[in-house]
Write an enzyme that holds these catalytic residues in place. Sequence first.
Site, PDB file in Angstrom:
ATOM      1  N   ARG A  87     107.112 -40.358  50.689  1.00 10.72           N
ATOM      2  CA  ARG A  87     108.123 -40.035  49.670  1.00 10.72           C
ATOM      3  C   ARG A  87     108.384 -41.247  48.774  1.00 10.72           C
ATOM      4  NH1 ARG A  87     109.621 -34.603  49.177  1.00 10.72           N
ATOM      5  NH2 ARG A  87     111.179 -35.572  47.852  1.00 10.72           N
ATOM      6  N   TYR A 118     106.219 -22.369  49.557  1.00 10.34           N
ATOM      7  CA  TYR A 118     107.455 -22.749  48.863  1.00 10.34           C
ATOM      8  C   TYR A 118     108.588 -21.739  49.085  1.00 10.34           C
ATOM      9  CZ  TYR A 118     105.576 -26.784  46.292  1.00 10.34           C
ATOM     10  OH  TYR A 118     105.079 -28.021  45.951  1.00 10.34           O
ATOM     11  N   THR A 171     111.622 -36.675  42.515  1.00  8.34           N
ATOM     12  CA  THR A 171     111.133 -35.371  42.047  1.00  8.34           C
ATOM     13  C   THR A 171     111.042 -35.327  40.524  1.00  8.34           C
ATOM     14  OG1 THR A 171     112.264 -34.375  43.936  1.00  8.34           O
ATOM     15  CG2 THR A 171     111.540 -32.883  42.178  1.00  8.34           C
ATOM     16  N   LYS A 224      98.710 -32.078  43.211  1.00  9.77           N
ATOM     17  CA  LYS A 224      98.949 -30.801  42.540  1.00  9.77           C
ATOM     18  C   LYS A 224      97.957 -30.563  41.387  1.00  9.77           C
ATOM     19  CE  LYS A 224     103.918 -30.519  43.597  1.00  9.77           C
ATOM     20  NZ  LYS A 224     105.261 -30.291  42.991  1.00  9.77           N
ATOM     21  N   HIS A 257     103.035 -33.287  46.099  1.00  2.43           N
ATOM     22  CA  HIS A 257     104.015 -32.760  47.052  1.00  2.43           C
ATOM     23  C   HIS A 257     103.960 -33.631  48.300  1.00  2.43           C
ATOM     24  CE1 HIS A 257     106.134 -30.150  49.865  1.00  2.43           C
ATOM     25  NE2 HIS A 257     105.185 -30.494  50.719  1.00  2.43           N
ATOM     26  N   ARG A 313     104.732 -40.501  40.718  1.00  4.64           N
ATOM     27  CA  ARG A 313     105.381 -39.632  39.727  1.00  4.64           C
ATOM     28  C   ARG A 313     105.761 -40.402  38.470  1.00  4.64           C
ATOM     29  NH1 ARG A 313     108.640 -35.963  44.161  1.00  4.64           N
ATOM     30  NH2 ARG A 313     107.219 -34.181  44.158  1.00  4.64           N
ATOM     31  N   ASN A 330     104.745 -32.381  38.659  1.00  9.03           N
ATOM     32  CA  ASN A 330     105.024 -33.762  39.053  1.00  9.03           C
ATOM     33  C   ASN A 330     103.981 -34.322  40.028  1.00  9.03           C
ATOM     34  OD1 ASN A 330     105.798 -32.253  41.214  1.00  9.03           O
ATOM     35  ND2 ASN A 330     107.920 -32.960  41.269  1.00  9.03           N
ATOM     36  N   GLU A 375     104.183 -27.715  57.710  1.00  2.76           N
ATOM     37  CA  GLU A 375     103.297 -27.688  56.546  1.00  2.76           C
ATOM     38  C   GLU A 375     101.858 -28.043  56.935  1.00  2.76           C
ATOM     39  OE1 GLU A 375     106.827 -28.672  53.303  1.00  2.76           O
ATOM     40  OE2 GLU A 375     105.243 -30.138  53.597  1.00  2.76           O
ATOM     41  N   PHE A 416     113.418 -21.952  39.345  1.00  2.00           N
ATOM     42  CA  PHE A 416     112.095 -22.465  38.995  1.00  2.00           C
ATOM     43  C   PHE A 416     110.982 -21.946  39.912  1.00  2.00           C
ATOM     44  CE2 PHE A 416     114.217 -25.622  41.723  1.00  2.00           C
ATOM     45  CZ  PHE A 416     113.298 -25.747  42.752  1.00  2.00           C
TER      46      PHE A 416
END
Length: 140
Positions: A87, A51, A93, A11, A117, A104, A114, A128, A59
């Site tokens: 993950r 998203y 998250t 990100k 993704h 993270r 964070n 995706e 948010f």
Amino acid sequence: MAIERTFSIIKPDAVRRNLIGKILTKFEDGGLRPIALKKIQMTRAQAEGFYSVHKDRPFYGELVDQMIASPVIIQVLEGEGAILRNREIMGATNPANAAEGTIRKEFALSMGENSVHGSDAPETAAEEIRFFFSDDELVG
Ligand code: ADP
Ligand code: MG
């Protein structure tokens, strides 16, 4: 476990802080191989579409603004159980809940910013990947 493919974003918050290499190393050391990778500046339309599952969450607006603020790395990661593995390497998250050694935990600034993704299931991973890559870009 089967070889899977999953979709990953480094990100804006992490790219701005020059953390691309450190984050890619976490994925590679964790057994995942980037089989397609590019640096892009996401448009508002792309971020809103990507998203859209979160469009009714409080948010959402802030998330879209953060994702288009500066360039991102998008990639497809391949490996044994890649969706879950990714993950695990990312961590929770909320960085306050992320396990030691996760991306993270080490790099995230906040719940919103964070750093990474990752797809959450086989269906979303396929969706995706298709959203950002054509088949001929998945070079293995
Ligand atoms: P994950 O990225 O771990 O799959 P979600 O899919 O639940 O998490 O949320 C997507 C992204 O939206 C998160 O990575 C984070 O950037 C942002 N986000 C989620 N929940 C919040 C929140 N409560 N406040 C601010 N941003 C949030
Ligand atoms: Mg998610």
